[in-house]
Write a protein that holds these residues in place. Sequence first.
Motif, short mmCIF file in Angstrom:
data_model
loop_
_atom_site.label_atom_id
_atom_site.label_comp_id
_atom_site.label_asym_id
_atom_site.label_seq_id
_atom_site.Cartn_x
_atom_site.Cartn_y
_atom_site.Cartn_z
N PRO A 1 -10.26 45.32 -13.35
CA PRO A 1 -11.42 45.45 -12.46
C PRO A 1 -12.64 44.71 -13.03
CG PRO A 1 -10.33 47.58 -12.77
CD PRO A 1 -9.71 46.63 -13.75
N ALA A 2 -13.56 44.38 -12.14
CA ALA A 2 -14.75 43.63 -12.55
C ALA A 2 -15.65 44.44 -13.48
CB ALA A 2 -15.54 43.19 -11.32
N SER A 3 -15.52 45.78 -13.47
CA SER A 3 -16.37 46.63 -14.31
C SER A 3 -15.74 46.92 -15.68
CB SER A 3 -16.65 47.96 -13.59
OG SER A 3 -15.42 48.64 -13.32
N THR A 4 -14.65 46.26 -16.01
CA THR A 4 -13.95 46.54 -17.27
C THR A 4 -14.85 46.34 -18.48
OG1 THR A 4 -11.82 45.95 -16.28
CG2 THR A 4 -11.97 45.90 -18.67
N ALA A 5 -15.54 45.21 -18.53
CA ALA A 5 -16.38 44.92 -19.69
C ALA A 5 -17.53 45.91 -19.80
CB ALA A 5 -16.91 43.49 -19.60
N ALA A 6 -18.16 46.25 -18.67
CA ALA A 6 -19.29 47.19 -18.70
C ALA A 6 -18.82 48.58 -19.14
CB ALA A 6 -19.96 47.25 -17.34
N ASN A 7 -17.68 49.02 -18.64
CA ASN A 7 -17.17 50.34 -19.01
C ASN A 7 -16.71 50.40 -20.47
OD1 ASN A 7 -17.61 51.20 -16.39
ND2 ASN A 7 -15.52 50.75 -15.71
N GLY A 8 -16.28 49.26 -21.01
CA GLY A 8 -15.80 49.25 -22.40
C GLY A 8 -16.89 49.30 -23.43
N LEU A 9 -18.16 49.18 -23.01
CA LEU A 9 -19.26 49.22 -23.98
C LEU A 9 -19.33 50.56 -24.71
CD1 LEU A 9 -22.11 47.44 -21.97
CD2 LEU A 9 -20.79 46.51 -23.88
N GLU A 10 -18.93 51.63 -24.03
CA GLU A 10 -18.99 52.94 -24.65
C GLU A 10 -18.07 53.05 -25.87
OE1 GLU A 10 -18.04 55.71 -21.62
OE2 GLU A 10 -19.85 55.29 -20.42
N GLU B 1 -15.21 39.50 -34.38
CA GLU B 1 -14.09 38.64 -34.04
C GLU B 1 -12.96 39.40 -33.34
OE1 GLU B 1 -15.41 38.97 -36.94
OE2 GLU B 1 -16.33 37.05 -37.47
N GLN B 2 -12.98 40.74 -33.46
CA GLN B 2 -11.93 41.54 -32.85
C GLN B 2 -12.30 42.06 -31.45
OE1 GLN B 2 -11.71 44.50 -35.98
NE2 GLN B 2 -10.00 43.43 -37.00
N LEU B 3 -13.44 41.68 -30.96
CA LEU B 3 -13.84 42.11 -29.62
C LEU B 3 -12.85 41.61 -28.57
CD1 LEU B 3 -17.68 41.48 -29.80
CD2 LEU B 3 -16.58 43.70 -29.44
N PRO B 4 -12.65 42.36 -27.50
CA PRO B 4 -11.77 41.88 -26.41
C PRO B 4 -12.24 40.53 -25.87
CG PRO B 4 -12.25 44.22 -26.14
CD PRO B 4 -13.13 43.74 -27.25
N TYR B 5 -11.31 39.77 -25.35
CA TYR B 5 -11.57 38.38 -24.94
C TYR B 5 -12.54 38.25 -23.77
CZ TYR B 5 -8.05 39.66 -21.47
OH TYR B 5 -7.36 40.31 -20.48
N TYR B 6 -12.77 39.33 -23.05
CA TYR B 6 -13.68 39.22 -21.91
C TYR B 6 -15.13 39.45 -22.31
CZ TYR B 6 -11.96 44.07 -22.05
OH TYR B 6 -11.53 45.31 -22.44
N GLN C 1 -22.27 39.82 -24.71
CA GLN C 1 -22.59 39.22 -23.39
C GLN C 1 -21.37 39.39 -22.47
OE1 GLN C 1 -22.98 34.77 -22.49
NE2 GLN C 1 -25.12 35.38 -22.94
N TYR C 2 -21.61 39.86 -21.26
CA TYR C 2 -20.51 40.09 -20.32
C TYR C 2 -21.03 39.93 -18.89
CZ TYR C 2 -22.75 44.66 -19.84
OH TYR C 2 -23.66 45.65 -19.60
N ASP C 3 -20.11 39.92 -17.92
CA ASP C 3 -20.48 39.84 -16.50
C ASP C 3 -19.52 40.71 -15.70
OD1 ASP C 3 -18.09 38.33 -16.08
OD2 ASP C 3 -19.16 36.52 -16.71
#
Length: 458
Positions: free
Chosen positions: A48-57, A71-76, A135-137
């Motif tokens: 979903p488009a909100s994956t990056a925003a929800n993963g901030l927690e 360097e281990q952050l998810p690719y999105y 940074q995410y969108d």
Amino acid sequence: MEKRMKCRPGLAVLFWRYLLTTGTVMVLLAVLWWGALTWLMRCGFVYPASTAANGLEVVVPALENGSLAPEQLPYYYRWAVFDESGELLCSGPMSERRLEYARQALTGDLSPKGVFYAQYHKVARLPDGTDCVLQYDYSMPYGTAGLQRRMPEFQTCASLLLVAAWLIAGAAATSHFAGLLRRDAALLTDAARTITDRRLDLPFAAHARVREFDETLQAMETLRASLAESLKEQWAMEQQRSLELAALTHDLKTPLSIVSGNAELLAEDALTAAQRQNVEAILRGSQRLEDYVAQLRTMTATGPEGEGANETVEIRRLAEGWQSAGRGLCAAKQIAFRCGDVPAGSVTVHRVSLDRAVGNLLDNAVRYTPRGGEISLTLHAADGCLSVAVEDSGPGFSAEALAKGDQSFFTSDASRPQSGHLGLGLYFAARVARSCGGELRLSNTGRGGRAELLLPLG
């Protein structure tokens, strides 16, 4: 008929059908598109488009306690690490413009940046005292980093695919309904051409699908039937008139032969001057009547040319005969006759009929030109057409004569007295011109009348 007409949709109904059909298809396409999108997300092909925003927690606390390296952050996610003075230490794949967005976020400006996809930012303080800007969108990432790197941006492609499907569906619906109107318009066009070409023997078999067009087509069918009946009646009247004229012409031959024969016998006897003058008047009248009978026979024949085939004749040969006839007709009435230059070329006509037609024009001009007047014969060739014009200095044609002068038995009482003629001369000339693909034109020149034969060269 009325029941069949009511079953056919009108233009308003057809328009609403178009709108409802197109709208329904577009809604169905949107539902299918959303269903496919949901299925892809369930399969893990995309997130979903909100994956990056929800993963901030999850990722922000992990970065701050050191359990997760940038360097281990998810690719999105896109990221950049800055020291305490704001200098860039390291970063993931980011363009210069996005790095500038990250520097602005480091100073406390966390407002969304960018145009097409808004870039959002989150600052995490790492255990070593440096700051990591995430940074995410809100776009739908692919399920794996490999797909994310190799495939085009999914959300934009999916949106363009839906728009393309809508356009194709709209074009298909438009083509279908336009085809209905185009077919009905073609029926009306064919019907109009049929009437214009005077092919009135066959009815219009097809019916239009739109009620208004079908009503128009039926009105044109009624018009066709009325015209066909009218022409049939007119043809029957023409045939009846031709038969009556043919019978009259045949019946006139016998008494005319008797009158002229006896007049010729009387002319051979010893007569007084008065008697001989009367006999000569009878002979002249008989000769004139014979000319009229010949014209009547020609008019009742199948064509103006009578018997014989067309031939190609040089214009100069024809003009010689016409000049001779013109001088002879004008000399008896002391009328000046002149003829202009004769052009080169040839025409394909029935020569006898054309000579008689031009002779009729000359005779008609002589009849209405006063003694001492003038008649001119003019020949002109241009643009594949030969013009043979006879002008006189008489009273000219009346308005009625200009409109009806080429009709059989028409004589004008207004400006040209009848003088005993039957009104067949111009009619015969017009028939000869039409049989050659030309026409007869009547006009006034200001000093008299003008009769012009237009014939195709060849």
